[in-house]
Scaffold this motif. Structure first.
Motif, PDB file in Angstrom:
ATOM      1  N   LEU A  53      84.143 -29.631  20.400  1.00  0.00           N
ATOM      2  CA  LEU A  53      84.213 -28.485  21.312  1.00  0.00           C
ATOM      3  C   LEU A  53      85.201 -28.737  22.449  1.00  0.00           C
ATOM      4  CD1 LEU A  53      80.448 -27.515  21.346  1.00  0.00           C
ATOM      5  CD2 LEU A  53      82.314 -26.335  20.170  1.00  0.00           C
ATOM      6  N   VAL A  82      82.698 -19.765  28.773  1.00  0.00           N
ATOM      7  CA  VAL A  82      82.043 -19.723  27.470  1.00  0.00           C
ATOM      8  C   VAL A  82      80.579 -19.382  27.704  1.00  0.00           C
ATOM      9  CG1 VAL A  82      81.340 -21.104  25.466  1.00  0.00           C
ATOM     10  CG2 VAL A  82      83.652 -21.345  26.406  1.00  0.00           C
ATOM     11  N   GLU A  85      78.391 -20.604  21.970  1.00  0.00           N
ATOM     12  CA  GLU A  85      79.250 -21.182  20.941  1.00  0.00           C
ATOM     13  C   GLU A  85      78.379 -21.739  19.829  1.00  0.00           C
ATOM     14  OE1 GLU A  85      81.671 -23.958  23.111  1.00  0.00           O
ATOM     15  OE2 GLU A  85      79.962 -25.099  23.795  1.00  0.00           O
ATOM     16  N   ALA A 129      84.258 -23.416  14.737  1.00  0.00           N
ATOM     17  CA  ALA A 129      83.432 -22.964  15.856  1.00  0.00           C
ATOM     18  C   ALA A 129      83.745 -21.509  16.171  1.00  0.00           C
ATOM     19  CB  ALA A 129      83.679 -23.816  17.095  1.00  0.00           C
ATOM     20  N   ILE A 131      83.315 -18.930  19.366  1.00  0.00           N
ATOM     21  CA  ILE A 131      83.133 -18.980  20.810  1.00  0.00           C
ATOM     22  C   ILE A 131      83.004 -17.554  21.339  1.00  0.00           C
ATOM     23  CG2 ILE A 131      84.145 -19.745  23.003  1.00  0.00           C
ATOM     24  CD1 ILE A 131      83.661 -22.052  20.955  1.00  0.00           C
ATOM     25  N   SER A 133      83.154 -15.674  24.899  1.00  0.00           N
ATOM     26  CA  SER A 133      83.612 -15.949  26.259  1.00  0.00           C
ATOM     27  C   SER A 133      83.597 -14.669  27.090  1.00  0.00           C
ATOM     28  CB  SER A 133      85.030 -16.512  26.212  1.00  0.00           C
ATOM     29  OG  SER A 133      85.511 -16.783  27.500  1.00  0.00           O
TER      30      SER A 133
END
Length: 186
Positions: A53, A82, A85, A129, A131, A133
């Protein structure tokens, strides 16, 4: 601070590429070449799960810089945080192994921007991943997407965020910062 020198190097290279090659569209894939360093591995001698990450942050900086979003954010006093995640691992990255972090904007909803990052070796995905945000203003409050897209342009062909991402964001969310959130185990 754990990857500060790599972050500064990625940002410098991204600004250089931006000057040389111009902006990339937010929907384009950004690629950053990296190598697994001794500071990235754990006692099992492969990259520590938490380090992925941190290194995916490098891909985000490259994407934000090369799309022109980083400059607009700096100029307007905006920043991203973030809010959620999730990461899935497929293969381990070993010490000194070369890999690329691929990053792209997946889309947005009324509250957040969604990005995808991948650790890729020779075209093969090792980890991925997603994410979520939120964009905030240093003066306070949440940045609307209308304000964001007015500053950087609305990307053409930006797809809708898939329903599973909305479901995941809802299922994994915590109470707002203004609500109580006691740590009570059931």
């Amino acid at each position: 601070m754990n990857v500060i020198w790599r972050t500064l190097l990625v940002m410098w290279r991204a600004r250089r590429r931006l000057r040389r090659e111009g902006r990339i569209a937010p929907t384009e894939i950004s690629r950053v070449r990296l190598r697994t360093l001794p500071t990235d591995i754990d006692v099992l001698r492969h990259m520590n799960n938490g380090r992925y990450l941190s290194l995916f942050d490098l891909g985000r900086w490259d994407l934000l810089t090369r799309t022109g979003m980083a400059e607009a954010m700096k100029r307007n006093g905006w920043y991203g945080v973030v809010s959620a995640e999730t990461i899935t691992f497929r293969k381990s990255l070993e010490l000194w192994q070369r890999f690329e972090v691929e990053s792209r904007l997946l889309g947005h909803d009324d509250k957040a921007i969604y990005l995808e990052h991948r650790a890729v070796v020779d075209g093969e995905i090792y980890a991925r991943a997603i994410i979520r945000s939120r964009m905030l203003k240093r003066s306070g409050g949440t940045l609307s997407h209308d304000e964001l897209f007015a500053a950087v342009g609305r990307p053409e062909g930006l797809p809708e965020v898939e329903q599973w991402m909305h479901d995941w964001a809802d299922a994994s969310s915590l109470p707002s910062t203004r609500a109580e959130a006691p740590s009570v185990w059931h």
